[in-house]
Design a protein around this motif. Structure first.
Motif, PDB file in Angstrom:
ATOM      1  N   TRP A   1       0.830  -1.217   0.000  1.00 45.19           N
ATOM      2  CA  TRP A   1       0.000   0.000   0.000  1.00 45.19           C
ATOM      3  C   TRP A   1       0.863   1.266   0.000  1.00 45.19           C
ATOM      4  CZ3 TRP A   1      -4.207  -1.650   4.120  1.00 45.19           C
ATOM      5  CH2 TRP A   1      -5.066  -2.578   3.506  1.00 45.19           C
ATOM      6  N   VAL A   2       1.945   1.256   0.776  1.00 47.93           N
ATOM      7  CA  VAL A   2       2.833   2.423   0.803  1.00 47.93           C
ATOM      8  C   VAL A   2       3.503   2.601  -0.553  1.00 47.93           C
ATOM      9  CG1 VAL A   2       4.949   3.356   1.807  1.00 47.93           C
ATOM     10  CG2 VAL A   2       3.233   2.323   3.295  1.00 47.93           C
ATOM     11  N   ALA A   3       3.967   1.501  -1.139  1.00 54.24           N
ATOM     12  CA  ALA A   3       4.600   1.574  -2.459  1.00 54.24           C
ATOM     13  C   ALA A   3       3.611   2.074  -3.508  1.00 54.24           C
ATOM     14  CB  ALA A   3       5.149   0.208  -2.854  1.00 54.24           C
ATOM     15  N   PHE A   4       2.364   1.632  -3.401  1.00 59.60           N
ATOM     16  CA  PHE A   4       1.334   2.082  -4.342  1.00 59.60           C
ATOM     17  C   PHE A   4       1.096   3.584  -4.217  1.00 59.60           C
ATOM     18  CE2 PHE A   4      -3.317   2.878  -4.795  1.00 59.60           C
ATOM     19  CZ  PHE A   4      -3.370   2.805  -6.181  1.00 59.60           C
ATOM     20  N   ALA A   5       1.026   4.078  -2.989  1.00 60.83           N
ATOM     21  CA  ALA A   5       0.827   5.514  -2.779  1.00 60.83           C
ATOM     22  C   ALA A   5       1.983   6.315  -3.364  1.00 60.83           C
ATOM     23  CB  ALA A   5       0.668   5.803  -1.282  1.00 60.83           C
ATOM     24  N   LEU A   6       3.209   5.854  -3.136  1.00 63.32           N
ATOM     25  CA  LEU A   6       4.371   6.542  -3.696  1.00 63.32           C
ATOM     26  C   LEU A   6       4.364   6.494  -5.212  1.00 63.32           C
ATOM     27  CD1 LEU A   6       7.155   5.294  -1.245  1.00 63.32           C
ATOM     28  CD2 LEU A   6       6.046   7.536  -1.283  1.00 63.32           C
ATOM     29  N   LEU A   7       3.955   5.355  -5.775  1.00 60.29           N
ATOM     30  CA  LEU A   7       3.893   5.225  -7.227  1.00 60.29           C
ATOM     31  C   LEU A   7       2.867   6.186  -7.818  1.00 60.29           C
ATOM     32  CD1 LEU A   7       4.738   3.711  -9.810  1.00 60.29           C
ATOM     33  CD2 LEU A   7       2.927   2.065  -9.323  1.00 60.29           C
ATOM     34  N   CYS A   8       1.705   6.280  -7.188  1.00 65.45           N
ATOM     35  CA  CYS A   8       0.660   7.191  -7.679  1.00 65.45           C
ATOM     36  C   CYS A   8       1.152   8.625  -7.697  1.00 65.45           C
ATOM     37  CB  CYS A   8      -0.588   7.077  -6.816  1.00 65.45           C
ATOM     38  SG  CYS A   8      -1.497   5.539  -7.007  1.00 65.45           S
ATOM     39  N   VAL A   9       1.751   9.052  -6.594  1.00 69.66           N
ATOM     40  CA  VAL A   9       2.251  10.425  -6.510  1.00 69.66           C
ATOM     41  C   VAL A   9       3.352  10.655  -7.540  1.00 69.66           C
ATOM     42  CG1 VAL A   9       3.429  12.100  -5.041  1.00 69.66           C
ATOM     43  CG2 VAL A   9       1.617  10.664  -4.086  1.00 69.66           C
ATOM     44  N   GLY A  10       4.298   9.719  -7.622  1.00 66.51           N
ATOM     45  CA  GLY A  10       5.418   9.879  -8.539  1.00 66.51           C
ATOM     46  C   GLY A  10       4.985   9.921  -9.992  1.00 66.51           C
ATOM     47  N   VAL A  11       4.114   9.007 -10.396  1.00 63.76           N
ATOM     48  CA  VAL A  11       3.658   8.961 -11.784  1.00 63.76           C
ATOM     49  C   VAL A  11       2.860  10.213 -12.142  1.00 63.76           C
ATOM     50  CG1 VAL A  11       2.075   7.784 -13.369  1.00 63.76           C
ATOM     51  CG2 VAL A  11       3.709   6.462 -12.031  1.00 63.76           C
ATOM     52  N   ASP A  12       1.970  10.631 -11.246  1.00 60.55           N
ATOM     53  CA  ASP A  12       1.156  11.811 -11.535  1.00 60.55           C
ATOM     54  C   ASP A  12       2.010  13.071 -11.639  1.00 60.55           C
ATOM     55  OD1 ASP A  12      -1.265  10.491 -11.724  1.00 60.55           O
ATOM     56  OD2 ASP A  12      -1.699  10.663  -9.587  1.00 60.55           O
ATOM     57  N   VAL A  13       3.036  13.172 -10.814  1.00 65.83           N
ATOM     58  CA  VAL A  13       3.927  14.331 -10.890  1.00 65.83           C
ATOM     59  C   VAL A  13       4.724  14.311 -12.191  1.00 65.83           C
ATOM     60  CG1 VAL A  13       5.984  15.392  -9.875  1.00 65.83           C
ATOM     61  CG2 VAL A  13       4.104  14.659  -8.395  1.00 65.83           C
ATOM     62  N   VAL A  14       5.276  13.154 -12.528  1.00 60.28           N
ATOM     63  CA  VAL A  14       6.101  13.039 -13.723  1.00 60.28           C
ATOM     64  C   VAL A  14       5.272  13.220 -14.989  1.00 60.28           C
ATOM     65  CG1 VAL A  14       7.522  11.449 -15.076  1.00 60.28           C
ATOM     66  CG2 VAL A  14       7.843  11.593 -12.608  1.00 60.28           C
ATOM     67  N   ALA A  15       4.034  12.676 -14.988  1.00 62.77           N
ATOM     68  CA  ALA A  15       3.190  12.711 -16.184  1.00 62.77           C
ATOM     69  C   ALA A  15       2.323  13.966 -16.271  1.00 62.77           C
ATOM     70  CB  ALA A  15       2.297  11.476 -16.217  1.00 62.77           C
ATOM     71  N   TRP A  16       2.456  14.882 -15.332  1.00 61.44           N
ATOM     72  CA  TRP A  16       1.618  16.076 -15.314  1.00 61.44           C
ATOM     73  C   TRP A  16       1.686  16.880 -16.622  1.00 61.44           C
ATOM     74  CZ3 TRP A  16      -2.333  17.455 -12.484  1.00 61.44           C
ATOM     75  CH2 TRP A  16      -2.777  18.775 -12.532  1.00 61.44           C
ATOM     76  N   PRO A  17       2.865  17.013 -17.277  1.00 57.25           N
ATOM     77  CA  PRO A  17       2.926  17.779 -18.537  1.00 57.25           C
ATOM     78  C   PRO A  17       2.028  17.229 -19.644  1.00 57.25           C
ATOM     79  CG  PRO A  17       5.123  17.496 -17.647  1.00 57.25           C
ATOM     80  CD  PRO A  17       4.220  16.627 -16.834  1.00 57.25           C
ATOM     81  N   LEU A  18       1.610  15.970 -19.557  1.00 58.40           N
ATOM     82  CA  LEU A  18       0.727  15.413 -20.584  1.00 58.40           C
ATOM     83  C   LEU A  18      -0.666  16.034 -20.524  1.00 58.40           C
ATOM     84  CD1 LEU A  18       1.584  11.604 -20.474  1.00 58.40           C
ATOM     85  CD2 LEU A  18       2.176  13.226 -22.272  1.00 58.40           C
ATOM     86  N   GLY A  19      -1.040  16.564 -19.348  1.00 59.23           N
ATOM     87  CA  GLY A  19      -2.357  17.153 -19.198  1.00 59.23           C
ATOM     88  C   GLY A  19      -3.438  16.111 -19.033  1.00 59.23           C
ATOM     89  N   GLN A  20      -4.688  16.530 -19.121  1.00 59.94           N
ATOM     90  CA  GLN A  20      -5.870  15.665 -19.055  1.00 59.94           C
ATOM     91  C   GLN A  20      -6.032  14.982 -17.696  1.00 59.94           C
ATOM     92  OE1 GLN A  20      -6.090  13.009 -22.426  1.00 59.94           O
ATOM     93  NE2 GLN A  20      -5.212  14.537 -23.817  1.00 59.94           N
ATOM     94  N   GLY A  21      -5.558  15.612 -16.637  1.00 62.31           N
ATOM     95  CA  GLY A  21      -5.811  15.106 -15.303  1.00 62.31           C
ATOM     96  C   GLY A  21      -4.832  14.048 -14.830  1.00 62.31           C
ATOM     97  N   LEU A  22      -5.158  13.489 -13.658  1.00 59.30           N
ATOM     98  CA  LEU A  22      -4.285  12.496 -13.026  1.00 59.30           C
ATOM     99  C   LEU A  22      -4.463  11.130 -13.676  1.00 59.30           C
ATOM    100  CD1 LEU A  22      -4.874  13.491  -9.285  1.00 59.30           C
ATOM    101  CD2 LEU A  22      -3.066  14.274 -10.821  1.00 59.30           C
ATOM    102  N   LEU A  23      -3.375  10.401 -13.767  1.00 63.90           N
ATOM    103  CA  LEU A  23      -3.411   9.046 -14.327  1.00 63.90           C
ATOM    104  C   LEU A  23      -3.626   7.977 -13.255  1.00 63.90           C
ATOM    105  CD1 LEU A  23      -0.478   9.270 -16.895  1.00 63.90           C
ATOM    106  CD2 LEU A  23      -2.921   9.368 -17.370  1.00 63.90           C
ATOM    107  N   MET A  24      -3.136   8.256 -12.076  1.00 65.47           N
ATOM    108  CA  MET A  24      -3.201   7.287 -10.982  1.00 65.47           C
ATOM    109  C   MET A  24      -3.835   7.928  -9.755  1.00 65.47           C
ATOM    110  SD  MET A  24      -1.715   4.317 -11.827  1.00 65.47           S
ATOM    111  CE  MET A  24      -0.851   3.614 -10.411  1.00 65.47           C
ATOM    112  N   PRO A  25      -4.599   7.142  -8.969  1.00 65.67           N
ATOM    113  CA  PRO A  25      -4.937   5.731  -9.187  1.00 65.67           C
ATOM    114  C   PRO A  25      -6.132   5.582 -10.107  1.00 65.67           C
ATOM    115  CG  PRO A  25      -5.856   6.474  -7.113  1.00 65.67           C
ATOM    116  CD  PRO A  25      -5.110   7.650  -7.682  1.00 65.67           C
ATOM    117  N   ASN A  26      -6.209   4.444 -10.796  1.00 61.95           N
ATOM    118  CA  ASN A  26      -7.385   4.126 -11.606  1.00 61.95           C
ATOM    119  C   ASN A  26      -8.076   2.892 -11.028  1.00 61.95           C
ATOM    120  OD1 ASN A  26      -5.920   1.851 -12.507  1.00 61.95           O
ATOM    121  ND2 ASN A  26      -5.080   2.988 -14.243  1.00 61.95           N
TER     122      ASN A  26
END
Length: 266
Positions: free
Chosen positions: A144-169
């Motif tokens: 669960w902790v790893a998942f939370a870190l992954l969600c935050v990390g991916v959303d921060v890194v992918a933010w320039p793509l736009g169209q909202g947050l990618l994680m969690p789905n």
């Protein structure tokens, strides 16, 4: 014979304290989650740098030849990466309990702590419950902790793509809430059974870790396009693992009966 929760909790607490006194095991438990969080973030970052790169479109067409011309290849590959990585992420709740539960019986024998445990009034069901909790609780929490870190990390890194947050789905939430505990119980059950049959914890870990290979093979088939993975696919996989968990629970209780352990280790 009646089940006494206090006895099971006593076994859990004993194994939990043993875990805290094993720094090498704690380090091994942290290594895999770190890899499973950092690697997809790096892959997503590479796609985000130039999402309109023609090479990315060629790669995207490999996965989906019908991809529309106006589709963002970088975003498509990011979403595809997260889908494929989901299967690899499920290796963690299987592998972490293996590291812990391999010590459950074989490790007790090596440390000569099995005999006092067998001399106590703890039943086989209480023993399995306590040792399983000592494995499952850390494994699920780490997931669960790893998942939370992954969600935050991916959303921060992918933010320039736009169209909202990618994680969690929906798929990832289903995975960490439902599948992760089922997979953790599976890894724990396999490790308990094997550690009850071998003489040392290292051998138990090595043999138990082999159950990860089929999961990795399924992920490889998914990445190669041979498997159409989605919510229904993983729901079916979870149902199969649930049945295996029930079988492993029954077998673990049978193997950890006091008479069987005394005759085997006596």
């Amino acid at each position: 014979m009646a089940f006494h929760p206090r006895r099971a909790l006593a076994v859990f607490w004993k194994d939990f304290l043993d875990l805290r006194r094993n720094p090498s095991l704690l380090l091994a438990m942290a290594a895999l989650p770190m890899v499973l969080v950092v690697v997809p973030m790096i892959v997503v970052w590479t796609y985000v740098q130039d999402p309109d790169d023609t090479n990315l479109r060629v790669l995207a067409l490999f996965y989906d030849p019908s991809l529309p011309l106006n589709a963002n290849a970088g975003r498509f590959l990011v979403e595809r990466t997260l889908l494929d990585w989901f299967g690899m992420f499920l290796v963690m709740p299987v592998f972490v309990p293996i590291l812990i539960s391999s010590q459950s019986v074989a490790g007790e024998k090596e440390r000569r702590t099995l005999e006092p445990l067998l001399a106590s009034p703890v039943t086989a069901v209480e023993l399995v419950a306590g040792k399983s909790l000592a494995s499952l609780v850390p494994a699920v929490l780490i997931t669960w902790v790893a998942f939370a870190l992954l969600c935050v990390g991916v959303d921060v890194v992918a933010w320039p793509l736009g169209q909202g947050l990618l994680m969690p789905n929906a798929l990832w939430l289903f995975g960490v809430i439902v599948l992760a505990p089922l997979f953790a119980f599976f890894g724990n059950g396999v490790a308990v059974l094997i550690s009850a049959r071998v003489a040392d914890a290292r051998t138990a870990q090595q043999l138990s870790a082999l159950v990860v290979l089929p999961l990795v093979g399924l992920v490889a088939g998914q990445v190669a396009g041979f498997l159409n993975a989605g919510l229904a696919y993983y729901a079916l996989q979870g149902a199969v693992v649930l049945l295996l968990d029930a079988v492993l629970l029954w077998a673990s209780v049978r193997l950890l009966e006091r008479e069987r352990l005394i005759s085997r280790w006596g």
